[in-house]
Design a protein around this motif. Structure first.
Motif, PDB file in Angstrom:
ATOM      1  N   LEU A  77       0.809  -1.231   0.000  1.00  0.00           N
ATOM      2  CA  LEU A  77       0.000   0.000   0.000  1.00  0.00           C
ATOM      3  C   LEU A  77       0.839   1.278   0.000  1.00  0.00           C
ATOM      4  N   PRO A  78       1.988   1.298   0.732  1.00  0.00           N
ATOM      5  CA  PRO A  78       2.789   2.533   0.711  1.00  0.00           C
ATOM      6  C   PRO A  78       3.252   2.934  -0.689  1.00  0.00           C
ATOM      7  N   GLY A  79       3.311   1.943  -1.600  1.00  0.00           N
ATOM      8  CA  GLY A  79       3.733   2.251  -2.962  1.00  0.00           C
ATOM      9  C   GLY A  79       2.827   3.250  -3.654  1.00  0.00           C
ATOM     10  N   PHE A  80       1.563   3.288  -3.262  1.00  0.00           N
ATOM     11  CA  PHE A  80       0.615   4.212  -3.882  1.00  0.00           C
ATOM     12  C   PHE A  80       0.753   5.640  -3.357  1.00  0.00           C
ATOM     13  N   TRP A  81       1.553   5.800  -2.314  1.00  0.00           N
ATOM     14  CA  TRP A  81       1.801   7.146  -1.791  1.00  0.00           C
ATOM     15  C   TRP A  81       3.272   7.521  -1.906  1.00  0.00           C
ATOM     16  N   ARG A  82       3.965   6.878  -2.874  1.00  0.00           N
ATOM     17  CA  ARG A  82       5.349   7.234  -3.151  1.00  0.00           C
ATOM     18  C   ARG A  82       5.423   8.694  -3.601  1.00  0.00           C
ATOM     19  N   GLY A  83       6.294   9.450  -2.980  1.00  0.00           N
ATOM     20  CA  GLY A  83       6.454  10.847  -3.360  1.00  0.00           C
ATOM     21  C   GLY A  83       5.380  11.767  -2.827  1.00  0.00           C
ATOM     22  N   ASN A  84       4.562  11.286  -1.875  1.00  0.00           N
ATOM     23  CA  ASN A  84       3.468  12.130  -1.388  1.00  0.00           C
ATOM     24  C   ASN A  84       3.965  13.286  -0.527  1.00  0.00           C
ATOM     25  N   VAL A  85       5.094  13.085   0.182  1.00  0.00           N
ATOM     26  CA  VAL A  85       5.635  14.167   1.011  1.00  0.00           C
ATOM     27  C   VAL A  85       6.092  15.341   0.144  1.00  0.00           C
ATOM     28  N   PRO A  86       6.974  15.116  -0.862  1.00  0.00           N
ATOM     29  CA  PRO A  86       7.300  16.260  -1.729  1.00  0.00           C
ATOM     30  C   PRO A  86       6.090  16.766  -2.512  1.00  0.00           C
ATOM     31  N   ALA A  87       5.123  15.874  -2.766  1.00  0.00           N
ATOM     32  CA  ALA A  87       3.905  16.310  -3.458  1.00  0.00           C
ATOM     33  C   ALA A  87       3.139  17.309  -2.596  1.00  0.00           C
ATOM     34  N   LEU A  88       3.071  17.036  -1.289  1.00  0.00           N
ATOM     35  CA  LEU A  88       2.404  17.961  -0.371  1.00  0.00           C
ATOM     36  C   LEU A  88       3.203  19.255  -0.229  1.00  0.00           C
ATOM     37  N   LEU A  89       4.542  19.111  -0.161  1.00  0.00           N
ATOM     38  CA  LEU A  89       5.388  20.294  -0.080  1.00  0.00           C
ATOM     39  C   LEU A  89       5.284  21.126  -1.350  1.00  0.00           C
ATOM     40  N   MET A  90       4.952  20.448  -2.463  1.00  0.00           N
ATOM     41  CA  MET A  90       4.751  21.161  -3.724  1.00  0.00           C
ATOM     42  C   MET A  90       3.367  21.792  -3.766  1.00  0.00           C
ATOM     43  N   ARG A 148       8.974  14.724  -6.600  1.00  0.00           N
ATOM     44  CA  ARG A 148       7.796  13.858  -6.476  1.00  0.00           C
ATOM     45  C   ARG A 148       7.741  12.855  -7.618  1.00  0.00           C
ATOM     46  N   THR A 149       7.965  13.335  -8.840  1.00  0.00           N
ATOM     47  CA  THR A 149       7.906  12.464 -10.008  1.00  0.00           C
ATOM     48  C   THR A 149       8.967  11.374  -9.934  1.00  0.00           C
ATOM     49  N   ILE A 150      10.170  11.737  -9.547  1.00  0.00           N
ATOM     50  CA  ILE A 150      11.264  10.762  -9.447  1.00  0.00           C
ATOM     51  C   ILE A 150      10.944   9.688  -8.413  1.00  0.00           C
ATOM     52  N   LEU A 151      10.489  10.084  -7.232  1.00  0.00           N
ATOM     53  CA  LEU A 151      10.182   9.114  -6.177  1.00  0.00           C
ATOM     54  C   LEU A 151       9.003   8.225  -6.559  1.00  0.00           C
ATOM     55  N   ALA A 166      17.103  12.154  -2.984  1.00  0.00           N
ATOM     56  CA  ALA A 166      16.731  12.463  -4.365  1.00  0.00           C
ATOM     57  C   ALA A 166      17.146  13.881  -4.723  1.00  0.00           C
ATOM     58  N   LEU A 167      16.928  14.808  -3.817  1.00  0.00           N
ATOM     59  CA  LEU A 167      17.284  16.202  -4.053  1.00  0.00           C
ATOM     60  C   LEU A 167      18.797  16.348  -4.231  1.00  0.00           C
ATOM     61  N   VAL A 168      19.556  15.700  -3.358  1.00  0.00           N
ATOM     62  CA  VAL A 168      21.020  15.759  -3.445  1.00  0.00           C
ATOM     63  C   VAL A 168      21.506  15.057  -4.715  1.00  0.00           C
ATOM     64  N   GLY A 169      20.892  13.901  -5.023  1.00  0.00           N
ATOM     65  CA  GLY A 169      21.291  13.146  -6.204  1.00  0.00           C
ATOM     66  C   GLY A 169      21.075  13.923  -7.490  1.00  0.00           C
TER      67      GLY A 169
END
Length: 327
Positions: A77-90, A148-151, A166-169
């Motif tokens: 289930l967590p896979g469906f919320w991948r990148g949700n933190v940067p998505a919210l920050l966005m 978000r897209t990358i994650l 991801a940001l550093v990379g």
């Protein structure tokens, strides 16, 4: 109403927009993840497209149901919320900037010095104000969109385990400009997208109010929550269908060079596309028209409730915050 009133109105718009955006993004995150997986997949994503010329090989995802089952099985289930933190920050600064700029522009164009909530403009000015608000919000929040897209697209095993990595990379491999990869098609997309979304929403809302008056509700012609939901649904769907190809191009630029596992298919290599026009042409040549509309089904399914939830949440949150400031 003077400066204090304008400042209060701006704070209400920003806060209501941020809350509405966060609610909408979290609710629709699973559909967004599926959409992104389709968009960054170079192989065909539909069963009928599999019959066409395929330059890349077998497809990882071929339909919404199949993609849903695969992500659930492989990532849980967590896979469906991948990148949700940067998505919210966005989405929180994006939506707050969007609604603030939108209201300021509407106030200016209406020639009113009052910080009113429901300023009515002509359909043309509604489209223009929506486009300007969308551009301002995009520039202010774009790096979070890229992360978000990358994650969301990397799958398993993770290339970047956290948002920070991801940001550093991205910064180490592509530099500061890399954090804005795909900004050009995004700005080109956001002008018709935001313009259509807000302009169509205002138009449908105006029609709804006129319909309510025709039915004899002259004392209160304000749209109901269900009517606002339908207006937001129609606006979000129309905007997404028209602008989807540019969203596909944006996603390809955002994941350039991402070394995700080979089971997800061919990778978008660094420098694969020279510019937005080249990307559109190459996708069309290699993947056909279906390539430019990869992910359109989950995108439309997502856009409808996302637009509806955003507008309804904004209207109710705005009214609630106004009532708090009056007490």
């Amino acid at each position: 109403m003077g400066e204090p009133g304008q400042l209060k109105r701006a704070l209400i718009d920003a806060s209501a927009g941020a809350i509405a955006g966060a609610i909408s993004r979290t609710v629709t995150s699973p559909l967004d993840v599926i959409k992104i997986r389709f968009q960054v997949q170079l192989e065909p994503t539909t069963s009928w497209a599999l019959l066409q010329r395929n330059l890349y090989g077998p497809s990882k995802y071929t339909g919404m149901l199949q993609a849903t089952k695969d992500i659930l099985r492989e990532e849980g289930l967590p896979g469906f919320w991948r990148g949700n933190v940067p998505a919210l920050l966005m989405v929180m600064p994006y939506t707050s900037i969007q609604f603030t700029v939108l209201h300021k522009f509407k106030t200016y164009m209406s020639g009113s010095s009052k910080a009113e909530n429901h300023i009515q403009l002509s359909p043309y000015l509604s489209y223009i104000s929506g486009a300007i608000a969308g551009c301002a919000a995009t520039i202010g929040s774009y790096p979070f969109d890229l992360i978000r897209t990358i994650l969301a697209s990397q799958g398993e095993p993770k290339v970047y385990p956290t948002m920070r990595s991801a940001l550093v990379g991205v910064f180490n491999t592509r530099g500061l400009r890399g954090l804005y990869s795909g900004l050009s098609p995004t700005l080109v997309e956001i002008i018709p997208y935001a313009g259509l979304q807000f302009g169509t929403y205002d138009t449908f809302k105006r029609w709804t109010m006129a319909w309510n008056r025709m039915r004899g509700n002259s004392s209160d012609d304000s749209p109901s929550s269900f009517q606002l939901f339908l207006c937001g649904l129609a606006a979000g769907t129309l905007a997404k269908v028209v602008c989807h190809p540019l969203d596909v191009v944006k996603k390809r630029f955002q994941v350039e060079g991402l070394q995700r596992d080979v089971r997800y298919g061919a990778r978008v290599e660094e420098g694969a596309y020279k510019n937005m026009y080249d990307a559109l042409l190459r996708i069309l040549q290699a993947e056909g028209w279906a390539g430019l509309y990869k992910g359109i089904v989950p995108s439309v399914v997502k856009a409808a409730p996302a637009g509806a939830v955003t507008f309804v949440a904004y209207e109710f949150t705005s009214e609630w915050l106004e009532s708090l400031t009056r007490t």
